[in-house]
Write a protein that holds these residues in place. Structure first.
Motif, PDB file in Angstrom:
ATOM      1  N   PHE A 142      50.138  36.243  42.031  1.00  0.00           N
ATOM      2  CA  PHE A 142      49.280  36.326  40.861  1.00  0.00           C
ATOM      3  C   PHE A 142      47.821  36.118  41.275  1.00  0.00           C
ATOM      4  CE2 PHE A 142      53.341  34.525  39.224  1.00  0.00           C
ATOM      5  CZ  PHE A 142      53.728  35.623  38.467  1.00  0.00           C
ATOM      6  N   SER A 143      46.929  36.677  40.509  1.00  0.00           N
ATOM      7  CA  SER A 143      45.497  36.440  40.709  1.00  0.00           C
ATOM      8  C   SER A 143      44.906  35.925  39.402  1.00  0.00           C
ATOM      9  CB  SER A 143      44.785  37.722  41.161  1.00  0.00           C
ATOM     10  OG  SER A 143      44.998  38.773  40.230  1.00  0.00           O
ATOM     11  N   TRP A 144      43.789  35.200  39.515  1.00  0.00           N
ATOM     12  CA  TRP A 144      43.249  34.465  38.375  1.00  0.00           C
ATOM     13  C   TRP A 144      41.794  34.822  38.118  1.00  0.00           C
ATOM     14  CZ3 TRP A 144      46.507  30.981  35.846  1.00  0.00           C
ATOM     15  CH2 TRP A 144      47.710  30.698  36.493  1.00  0.00           C
ATOM     16  N   ASP A 145      41.414  34.695  36.841  1.00  0.00           N
ATOM     17  CA  ASP A 145      40.021  34.871  36.443  1.00  0.00           C
ATOM     18  C   ASP A 145      39.679  33.775  35.443  1.00  0.00           C
ATOM     19  OD1 ASP A 145      37.481  36.525  36.183  1.00  0.00           O
ATOM     20  OD2 ASP A 145      38.161  36.470  34.096  1.00  0.00           O
ATOM     21  N   LEU A 146      38.520  33.149  35.635  1.00  0.00           N
ATOM     22  CA  LEU A 146      38.074  32.060  34.761  1.00  0.00           C
ATOM     23  C   LEU A 146      36.691  32.398  34.240  1.00  0.00           C
ATOM     24  CD1 LEU A 146      38.564  29.134  33.690  1.00  0.00           C
ATOM     25  CD2 LEU A 146      37.385  28.332  35.749  1.00  0.00           C
ATOM     26  N   ARG A 147      36.502  32.290  32.922  1.00  0.00           N
ATOM     27  CA  ARG A 147      35.199  32.610  32.343  1.00  0.00           C
ATOM     28  C   ARG A 147      34.917  31.719  31.142  1.00  0.00           C
ATOM     29  NH1 ARG A 147      36.017  38.744  30.699  1.00  0.00           N
ATOM     30  NH2 ARG A 147      37.032  38.689  32.746  1.00  0.00           N
ATOM     31  N   ASP A 148      33.647  31.638  30.794  1.00  0.00           N
ATOM     32  CA  ASP A 148      33.223  30.917  29.600  1.00  0.00           C
ATOM     33  C   ASP A 148      33.635  31.738  28.381  1.00  0.00           C
ATOM     34  OD1 ASP A 148      31.560  30.015  27.353  1.00  0.00           O
ATOM     35  OD2 ASP A 148      30.508  28.811  28.851  1.00  0.00           O
TER      36      ASP A 148
END
Length: 268
Positions: free
Chosen positions: A34-40
């Motif tokens: 899996f790959s992840w993305d984090l954002r406001d």
């Protein structure tokens, strides 16, 4: 899904706030890695946030937190599978930053007297629970045993302070040191464990041979004049019973079963 998390402003960079668990109905290679993305969640992708997420799904502190400057972060966590094209799922996370710990934990002393019908008290049975409190509402307390001459024979649950022995305990007294940490402060408490055998406490007590091995219940006949001053709880493989006027073994079939019972007695 939505998550609401709390974190202290003095957390070190790299501190893990939360670990996300992921499941995927697709079989490899369309699922993992899996790959992840984090954002406001309010300002969108590219906006700086003092957090990061690892390949293992660990949400970590990546910058200095100051609850007076900013005490609320709304984040969107997106995880992608390994398909072509990759599919994804979102989780909305709210992180509330609270003031650093102001007060150390307060630990109560634990005193336990355990009475066994055998020569040793069995291991693995909860002896008692160390209680601690903290005036800081968001502190999470972690319990540990301090190194003492007796500490190797015991274990304590780090989340709730339940004390158990790792090995059978012979009659005697055991003194332990307990550390309770809220992440900033560590307070010390004491635990005193005393193991007593029934024969030393009530030397005149005899087993009723007539009922033993044939009846569903075998009684221990008291010979001590102080017998009625004891409240007794007997725990074992076959059941548990309590009595203020006598000692009872329930569902005991043989002497072998008797030796497996642990007896906890509180003197009134």
């Amino acid at each position: 899904k939505k998550e609401c998390l709390y974190d202290l402003e003095d957390r070190a960079i790299g501190h893990i706030i939360h670990k996300f668990e992921v499941s995927d109905a697709d079989a490899p290679p369309n699922s993992q890695p899996f790959s992840w993305d984090l954002r406001d969640a309010d300002r969108g992708k590219g906006a700086s946030v003092p957090f990061t997420i690892s390949e293992q799904g660990n949400l970590k502190v990546a910058g200095k937190l100051n609850f007076q400057r900013k005490n609320l972060y709304r984040l969107q966590v997106r995880v992608f599978d390994n398909g072509d094209p990759p599919l994804y799922s979102d989780a909305n996370v709210t992180i509330k930053v609270v003031d650093k710990s102001q007060w150390p934990p307060v630990v109560s002393t634990l005193t336990v007297t355990a009475i066994t019908a055998d020569e040793t008290y069995p291991s693995g049975i909860p002896l008692g629970k160390v209680h601690a409190s903290d005036f800081d509402p968001y502190d999470v307390l972690v319990y540990s045993l301090l190194e003492t001459p007796n500490s190797a024979a015991f274990t304590i649950d780090p989340s709730n302070g339940t004390l158990k022995s790792l090995t059978p305990l012979r009659a005697g007294s055991y003194e332990l040191g307990v550390g309770v940490s809220d992440g900033r402060w560590t307070a010390r408490g004491d635990a005193y464990v005393k193991i007593v055998t029934l024969t030393s406490l009530m030397p005149d007590m005899k087993l009723d041979q007539a009922q033993f091995g044939t009846a569903e219940e075998a009684r221990l006949q008291p010979g001590s004049p102080h017998h009625h001053q004891h409240a007794v709880k007997i725990e074992g493989k076959s059941g548990t019973t309590s009595s203020n006027t006598g000692l009872h073994y329930h569902n005991v079939k043989s002497r072998k079963d008797i030796s497996s019972f642990a007896v906890v007695m509180t003197l009134k």
